[in-house]
Design a protein around this motif. Structure first.
Motif, PDB file in Angstrom:
ATOM      1  N   LYS A  36       0.732  -1.261   0.033  1.00 14.96           N
ATOM      2  CA  LYS A  36       0.072  -0.024   0.061  1.00 14.96           C
ATOM      3  C   LYS A  36       0.820   1.176   0.068  1.00 14.96           C
ATOM      4  O   LYS A  36       0.441   2.211  -0.512  1.00 14.96           O
ATOM      5  CB  LYS A  36      -1.009  -0.021   1.256  1.00 14.96           C
ATOM      6  CG  LYS A  36      -1.835  -1.407   1.209  1.00 14.96           C
ATOM      7  CD  LYS A  36      -2.848  -1.034  -0.048  1.00 14.96           C
ATOM      8  CE  LYS A  36      -3.854  -2.165   0.277  1.00 14.96           C
ATOM      9  NZ  LYS A  36      -4.829  -2.296  -1.194  1.00 14.96           N
ATOM     10  N   ALA A  37       2.160   1.141   0.556  1.00 12.05           N
ATOM     11  CA  ALA A  37       2.924   2.360   0.648  1.00 12.05           C
ATOM     12  C   ALA A  37       4.095   1.662   0.358  1.00 12.05           C
ATOM     13  O   ALA A  37       4.614   0.813   1.043  1.00 12.05           O
ATOM     14  CB  ALA A  37       2.872   3.249   1.627  1.00 12.05           C
ATOM     15  N   GLY A  68       1.868  -2.549   4.149  1.00 10.59           N
ATOM     16  CA  GLY A  68       0.710  -3.127   3.477  1.00 10.59           C
ATOM     17  C   GLY A  68      -0.294  -4.009   4.157  1.00 10.59           C
ATOM     18  O   GLY A  68      -0.131  -4.302   5.155  1.00 10.59           O
ATOM     19  N   ARG A  85      -2.758  -5.705   8.910  1.00  9.17           N
ATOM     20  CA  ARG A  85      -1.731  -4.724   8.512  1.00  9.17           C
ATOM     21  C   ARG A  85      -0.417  -4.902   8.911  1.00  9.17           C
ATOM     22  O   ARG A  85      -0.242  -5.105   9.995  1.00  9.17           O
ATOM     23  CB  ARG A  85      -2.269  -3.286   8.966  1.00  9.17           C
ATOM     24  CG  ARG A  85      -3.851  -2.976   8.681  1.00  9.17           C
ATOM     25  CD  ARG A  85      -4.212  -1.619   9.120  1.00  9.17           C
ATOM     26  NE  ARG A  85      -3.982  -0.512   8.579  1.00  9.17           N
ATOM     27  CZ  ARG A  85      -3.210   0.421   8.858  1.00  9.17           C
ATOM     28  NH1 ARG A  85      -2.623   0.321  10.343  1.00  9.17           N
ATOM     29  NH2 ARG A  85      -2.977   1.266   8.522  1.00  9.17           N
ATOM     30  N   ASP A 128       3.457  -4.315  -6.846  1.00  8.16           N
ATOM     31  CA  ASP A 128       2.094  -4.394  -6.174  1.00  8.16           C
ATOM     32  C   ASP A 128       1.945  -5.430  -4.922  1.00  8.16           C
ATOM     33  O   ASP A 128       1.218  -5.349  -4.232  1.00  8.16           O
ATOM     34  CB  ASP A 128       1.134  -4.878  -7.449  1.00  8.16           C
ATOM     35  CG  ASP A 128       1.124  -3.852  -8.567  1.00  8.16           C
ATOM     36  OD1 ASP A 128       0.847  -2.527  -8.132  1.00  8.16           O
ATOM     37  OD2 ASP A 128       1.011  -4.458  -9.688  1.00  8.16           O
ATOM     38  N   TYR A 129       2.999  -6.604  -4.996  1.00  7.98           N
ATOM     39  CA  TYR A 129       2.948  -7.581  -4.108  1.00  7.98           C
ATOM     40  C   TYR A 129       4.408  -7.681  -3.764  1.00  7.98           C
ATOM     41  O   TYR A 129       5.336  -7.625  -4.507  1.00  7.98           O
ATOM     42  CB  TYR A 129       2.280  -8.962  -4.360  1.00  7.98           C
ATOM     43  CG  TYR A 129       0.765  -8.598  -4.657  1.00  7.98           C
ATOM     44  CD1 TYR A 129      -0.348  -8.860  -3.753  1.00  7.98           C
ATOM     45  CD2 TYR A 129       0.249  -8.406  -6.108  1.00  7.98           C
ATOM     46  CE1 TYR A 129      -1.479  -8.755  -3.986  1.00  7.98           C
ATOM     47  CE2 TYR A 129      -0.992  -8.245  -6.186  1.00  7.98           C
ATOM     48  CZ  TYR A 129      -2.053  -8.357  -5.199  1.00  7.98           C
ATOM     49  OH  TYR A 129      -3.287  -8.222  -5.378  1.00  7.98           O
ATOM     50  N   SER A 145      -0.335   5.146  10.037  1.00  3.88           N
ATOM     51  CA  SER A 145      -0.927   4.963   8.330  1.00  3.88           C
ATOM     52  C   SER A 145       0.141   3.952   7.761  1.00  3.88           C
ATOM     53  O   SER A 145       1.362   3.522   8.510  1.00  3.88           O
ATOM     54  CB  SER A 145      -0.812   6.224   7.744  1.00  3.88           C
ATOM     55  OG  SER A 145       0.960   6.477   7.471  1.00  3.88           O
ATOM     56  N   PHE A 146      -0.298   3.404   6.518  1.00  2.00           N
ATOM     57  CA  PHE A 146       0.849   2.454   5.465  1.00  2.00           C
ATOM     58  C   PHE A 146       2.151   3.423   5.356  1.00  2.00           C
ATOM     59  O   PHE A 146       3.189   2.735   5.615  1.00  2.00           O
ATOM     60  CB  PHE A 146       0.116   2.080   4.489  1.00  2.00           C
ATOM     61  CG  PHE A 146      -1.126   1.084   4.692  1.00  2.00           C
ATOM     62  CD1 PHE A 146      -0.687  -0.163   5.394  1.00  2.00           C
ATOM     63  CD2 PHE A 146      -2.282   1.207   4.434  1.00  2.00           C
ATOM     64  CE1 PHE A 146      -1.625  -1.077   5.414  1.00  2.00           C
ATOM     65  CE2 PHE A 146      -3.440   0.532   4.567  1.00  2.00           C
ATOM     66  CZ  PHE A 146      -2.891  -0.753   5.167  1.00  2.00           C
ATOM     67  N   VAL A 343       2.708   5.298  -3.703  1.00  4.78           N
ATOM     68  CA  VAL A 343       1.452   4.745  -2.981  1.00  4.78           C
ATOM     69  C   VAL A 343       0.502   4.101  -3.929  1.00  4.78           C
ATOM     70  O   VAL A 343       0.474   4.210  -4.941  1.00  4.78           O
ATOM     71  CB  VAL A 343       0.650   6.155  -2.416  1.00  4.78           C
ATOM     72  CG1 VAL A 343       1.549   6.764  -1.287  1.00  4.78           C
ATOM     73  CG2 VAL A 343       0.336   7.131  -3.536  1.00  4.78           C
ATOM     74  N   TRP A 344      -0.446   3.261  -3.351  1.00  2.94           N
ATOM     75  CA  TRP A 344      -1.415   2.335  -4.034  1.00  2.94           C
ATOM     76  C   TRP A 344      -2.875   2.989  -3.353  1.00  2.94           C
ATOM     77  O   TRP A 344      -2.901   3.176  -2.158  1.00  2.94           O
ATOM     78  CB  TRP A 344      -1.321   0.824  -3.714  1.00  2.94           C
ATOM     79  CG  TRP A 344      -0.172   0.347  -4.591  1.00  2.94           C
ATOM     80  CD1 TRP A 344      -0.181  -0.518  -5.826  1.00  2.94           C
ATOM     81  CD2 TRP A 344       1.608   0.540  -4.333  1.00  2.94           C
ATOM     82  NE1 TRP A 344       1.041  -0.831  -6.101  1.00  2.94           N
ATOM     83  CE2 TRP A 344       1.897  -0.363  -5.514  1.00  2.94           C
ATOM     84  CE3 TRP A 344       2.042   1.093  -3.421  1.00  2.94           C
ATOM     85  CZ2 TRP A 344       3.278  -0.548  -5.269  1.00  2.94           C
ATOM     86  CZ3 TRP A 344       3.600   0.943  -3.366  1.00  2.94           C
ATOM     87  CH2 TRP A 344       4.005   0.297  -4.579  1.00  2.94           C
ATOM     88  N   GLU A 345      -3.759   2.973  -4.197  1.00  2.49           N
ATOM     89  CA  GLU A 345      -5.019   2.935  -3.675  1.00  2.49           C
ATOM     90  C   GLU A 345      -5.640   1.845  -2.768  1.00  2.49           C
ATOM     91  O   GLU A 345      -5.317   0.999  -2.646  1.00  2.49           O
ATOM     92  CB  GLU A 345      -6.080   3.236  -4.794  1.00  2.49           C
ATOM     93  CG  GLU A 345      -5.787   4.375  -5.817  1.00  2.49           C
ATOM     94  CD  GLU A 345      -5.921   5.946  -5.170  1.00  2.49           C
ATOM     95  OE1 GLU A 345      -6.734   5.794  -4.105  1.00  2.49           O
ATOM     96  OE2 GLU A 345      -5.386   6.716  -5.654  1.00  2.49           O
TER      97      GLU A 345
END
Length: 345
Positions: A36-37, A68, A85, A128-129, A145-146, A343-345
Motif C-alpha cells: 500500500k506504500a 501493506g 496490516r 504491487d505485491y 498509516s501505511f 502509494v497504492w489506492e
C-alpha cells in the motif's frame, strides 16, 4: 492463466522502469503482502549509477521500505493472517542464530545481507505485491498509516535505533547532521524524546522541513562555520550527534561541535568513508556506528509514536503511483524533497 503484477527495476545510469512479473504464490511460512506504500531510500540512489546487466541472470524488483495488507499466506503460517496490516522489515531472519535471538535480524549470520529485500537476489517491495517470510511482517496498528509503516521499515527505525543507542535525555542538545529522510525522522524522534534539536544541511528545503517538524535551530554548513555556531548556541557543544549525511567533511566537523563527553552516532555512508578519528582529539567522547534497527526497536518506536502523537507520514512531500517511477527517482535525486513515496489506492 498466470496472474501478473508490476515491479520496479533499475536499468543503470539513473534509469528505472516498471515491468510485469508473475504474481508470487506463498508456500510454507511465506506471506504475500499487497503493498500500500513503499518509500524511496537514499541508498536507492547510490545503486542507480551502476548498470545491473551481468550481475544476475534476471532483473530483480527493487525497494526495501514496504507496508501493506496480508493478501495470502502459506500453509505453515501462524504469526499473521489475511487482512492484517503489516510493516515489512527488509532483512530476512533465520530466527535461530545469536544476532536473530537478540532481534538483530540485520546481522543474521545464516541468511546474510545479500538476501535482503530489493537486492539482486531477492525481489523487493516497489511492487504491487511482495513475498516475505512471516517473521518479518511486523504488526502495524490502526493508529499508524501505511506510509508510517513503510518509513519505519527503514528510515524511521534506523533513526530511532541510533538515538536509542545515544541514550538521549530530556533537555540535551541533539545535533542532526544531514536532513534527508533518516535525518528528518531523527528530528521527530529526538524531539519526542525531549531533545533540543539542531539540524544541519546545505539544502534550504530540508532545513525548512526540519524546522516545521520540531528542530529548534537549523544551520547551513556551506554558509557558516557549523561547529563554532553549534558551540555558541549550546554554550559548549551538543551532547548528542547523529551524523546521517555520510559526507567526509561532516563526519569530522561534528566532532568539533561537541564537548569532551558527547555521544556521537555515525549512520550515513558515502564519499570516501574518511575516518572521523582524523578530527580533533576524542577526549571522553563516545563514538560508534549504527545500522538499521532491532525487532524490539520496532515495538518501542510504534509505542512512542502513538503516545507522543507524531507521524512519519508528515515528512512525505511527494507521492507517486508506481507507473511514474522515473519521475519519482528524478524528484528524489534533486534533494528538494522530504520523503518520497509510492502509494497504492
Amino acid at each position: 492463466m498466470v496472474e501478473t503484477m508490476r515491479g520496479l527495476v533499475m536499468l543503470g545510469q539513473g534509469k528505472v522502469d516498471v515491468w510485469e512479473f508473475p504474481k508470487p504464490k506463498p508456500t510454507g511460512t511465506q506471506v504475500l503482502v499487497a503493498v500500500k506504500a513503499a518509500g524511496l531510500c537514499g541508498s536507492d540512489l547510490h545503486k542507480l549509477p551502476n548498470p545491473a546487466e551481468g550481475r544476475a541472470d534476471r532483473r530483480c524488483i527493487r525497494g526495501h521500505e514496504p507496508a501493506g495488507v496480508v493478501a495470502e499466506v502459506g500453509e505453515a503460517v501462524t504469526m499473521v493472517k489475511v487482512g492484517d496490516r503489516v510493516s515489512v522489515y527488509h532483512a530476512p531472519s533465520c530466527g535461530h542464530c545469536e544476532p536473530c535471538l537478540r532481534g538483530e535480524f540485520f546481522n543474521c549470520t545464516t541468511i546474510g545481507p545479500g538476501n535482503r529485500l530489493g537486492t539482486m537476489r531477492v525481489d523487493g517491495g516497489d511492487a504491487d505485491y511482495v513475498l516475505v517470510d512471516q517473521n518479518v511482517c511486523f504488526p502495524l496498528p490502526d493508529e499508524l498509516s501505511f506510509e508510517d509503516g513503510a518509513i519505519i521499515a527503514c528510515a524511521g527505525g534506523t533513526a530511532y535505533h541510533a538515538l536509542r543507542r545515544a541514550d538521549v535525555r530530556a533537555g540535551e542538545y541533539v545535533l542532526i547532521s544531514g536532513l534527508g529522510p533518516v535525518g528528518l525522522c531523527a528530528v521527530q524522534v529526538a524531539v519526542a524524546m525531549g531533545g533540543i534539536v539542531l539540524g544541519v544541511d546545505p539544502e534550504g528545503y530540508r532545513r525548512e522541513l526540519a524546522l516545521r517538524h520540531g528542530a529548534r535551530y537549523v544551520l547551513d554548513p556551506l554558509q557558516e562555520d557549523m561547529p563554532a555556531r553549534v558551540v555558541e548556541i549550546t554554550a559548549g557543544g551538543a551532547e548528542v550527534v547523529v551524523e546521517t549525511s555520510g559526507n567526509d567533511q561532516a563526519r569530522v566537523d561534528v566532532l568539533r561541535a561537541t564537548p569532551y563527553h558527547a555521544r556521537l552516532i555515525y549512520v550515513g555512508f558515502g564519499g570516501r568513508a574518511r575516518n572521523a578519528m582524523l578530527g580533533p582529539h576524542l577526549g571522553g567522547r563516545w563514538v560508534t556506528g549504527s545500522n538499521m534497527f532491532t525487532a524490539a526497536d520496532y515495538y518501542e518506536l510504534v509505542r512512542l509514536m502513538k503516545r507522543q502523537g507524531f507521524h512519519f507520514h508528515d515528512l512525505v512531500t511527494h507521492r507517486f503511483p508506481l507507473e511514474k517511477a522515473q519521475e519519482a527517482f528524478d524528484t528524489f535525486a534533486s534533494r528538494k524533497t522530504g520523503k518520497v513515496m509510492f502509494v497504492w489506492e
